[in-house]
Design an enzyme around this catalytic site. Structure first.
Site, PDB file in Angstrom:
ATOM      1  N   GLU A  92       1.316  -1.148  -0.179  1.00 36.64           N
ATOM      2  CA  GLU A  92      -0.132  -0.361  -0.195  1.00 36.64           C
ATOM      3  C   GLU A  92       0.826   1.386   0.154  1.00 36.64           C
ATOM      4  O   GLU A  92       1.810   1.082   0.492  1.00 36.64           O
ATOM      5  CB  GLU A  92      -1.275  -0.253   0.842  1.00 36.64           C
ATOM      6  CG  GLU A  92      -1.943  -0.875   0.733  1.00 36.64           C
ATOM      7  CD  GLU A  92      -3.054  -0.668   2.244  1.00 36.64           C
ATOM      8  OE1 GLU A  92      -4.305  -1.587   2.171  1.00 36.64           O
ATOM      9  OE2 GLU A  92      -2.596  -0.473   3.431  1.00 36.64           O
ATOM     10  N   CYS A 330      -1.053   6.591  10.133  1.00 36.15           N
ATOM     11  CA  CYS A 330       0.745   5.676  10.855  1.00 36.15           C
ATOM     12  C   CYS A 330      -0.377   4.252  11.502  1.00 36.15           C
ATOM     13  O   CYS A 330      -0.915   4.057  12.589  1.00 36.15           O
ATOM     14  CB  CYS A 330       0.988   6.025  12.051  1.00 36.15           C
ATOM     15  SG  CYS A 330       2.811   6.144  12.672  1.00 36.15           S
TER      16      CYS A 330
END
Ligand code: SF4
Length: 338
Positions: A92, A330
């Site tokens: 990704e 994150c």
């Protein structure tokens, strides 16, 4: 199978041309054609003499750059893309809007072997490291989503870039080449949990990229529970390597500190962190924890922790959460559990 010509740095391509009896200077035109103009047919690259193509074609191939299989767009404008490579390995990449800038966040590996306990990628384990063209494919996918161009690039997606250093270094050199994308190295940031031998290699290299170190927690046992790599490369030794890096490069670094409510956000944790990194030219990026699959975010304690670090003389930045609603924040990249 013939090697992919997109794997080569320009000096390597020059050497290959010389070996094939051609002028090394043709490497510039070949580079422009395969990297900037995305030429995928080695028998007819624009601007490259037919004789040079005839010499290169039997020796090399050009693997097509896969387009994104999925694109998800967050309410805040963050765009997450899933790319799948020829063997099915997923990775990704994310485009993050930040004020008037767009930041591309790339993956260096499909999955990750480091096993950080808070990280969705870590839970996947490592499928494999990505090749330089696979890293470049993510850059191209991000660039396509960024009308005004990308302002900076961070290796903070899936994987530990310093455990795939050969390919990451290759991708950096290719992307920054004046006949490649000519993306400045000074606008690239590499984030590591602290692989000391590669920090040392980076310090000794001519690369101008920026270094970020994931501290996560300052107390040793606590860090080892969250970041198992602490057992191989203890934070205190990582910090010594960072000091040498700063001196060798005349550079500053970023330290990333993920705030887990009630775990590592006590005043004593702020004091411990400040004691460890005080005196290093640095900034601390504070990241409120984003649990995979659940909304995370800022608690009142986050601001207090920041104030405590500032009072201790540290420069800080509270990183606003981006892409939480599409699992692009994150620690949330898990290739859609592919
Ligand atoms: S935080 Fe980084 S190094 Fe740790 S498991 Fe996740 S991707 Fe790997």
């Amino acid at each position: 199978m013939k090697p992919d010509i997109r794997e080569l740095t320009r000096p390597e391509l020059e050497a290959e041309l010389a070996r094939l009896g051609e002028k090394p200077s043709h490497a510039a035109a070949v580079y422009l054609a395969v990297h900037r103009r995305k030429g995928e047919d080695l028998s007819s690259l624009p601007g490259v003499p037919a004789r040079v193509l005839a010499a290169l074609s039997p020796a090399f191939s050009v693997s097509p750059l896969p387009p994104p299989e999925k694109l998800r767009v967050s309410r805040d404008g963050t765009r997450k893309m899933l790319l799948r490579f020829s063997d099915g390995a997923p990775a990704e990449c994310v485009v993050l809007p930040a004020k008037d800038r767009l930041v591309a966040c790339l993956s260096s590996q499909s999955g990750c072997a480091c096993g950080c306990t808070f990280c969705a990628t870590g839970a996947l384990g490592l499928r494999r490291s990505l090749t330089a063209p696979e890293i470049i494919a993510q850059f191209e996918a991000c660039l396509k989503q960024a009308d005004g161009g990308l302002s900076s690039l961070v290796f903070m997606g899936m994987g530990e870039p310093f455990l795939n250093w050969d390919n990451v270094e290759r991708a950096i050199r290719i992307l920054s080449d004046s006949r490649g994308r000519h993306f400045p190295q000074a606008k690239m940031t590499l984030s590591t949990v602290g692989i000391i031998p590669v920090i040392e290699k980076l310090a000794a290299s001519d690369l101008k990229v920026r270094l970020a170190v994931s501290v996560v927690a300052a107390e040793q046992e606590q860090r080892a529970r969250l970041v198992p790599m602490e057992r191989t490369y203890p934070l205190r030794k990582v910090i010594e390597a960072v000091k040498s890096y700063c001196a060798a490069k005349d550079a500053h670094v970023m330290f990333e500190y993920i705030l887990f409510p009630g775990v590592n956000d006590r005043p004593s944790d702020a004091a411990l962190l400040a004691g460890l990194i005080g005196g290093i030219p640095c900034r601390v990026n504070l990241i409120p924890y984003n649990p995979p699959g659940a909304p995370g975010g800022e608690t009142p304690r986050v601001k207090e922790f920041q104030r405590e670090l500032i009072a201790a003389g540290l420069r800080t930045y509270l990183r606003p959460e981006k892409g939480g609603d599409i699992a692009a924040a994150c620690g949330q990249l898990a290739a859609e559990r592919s």
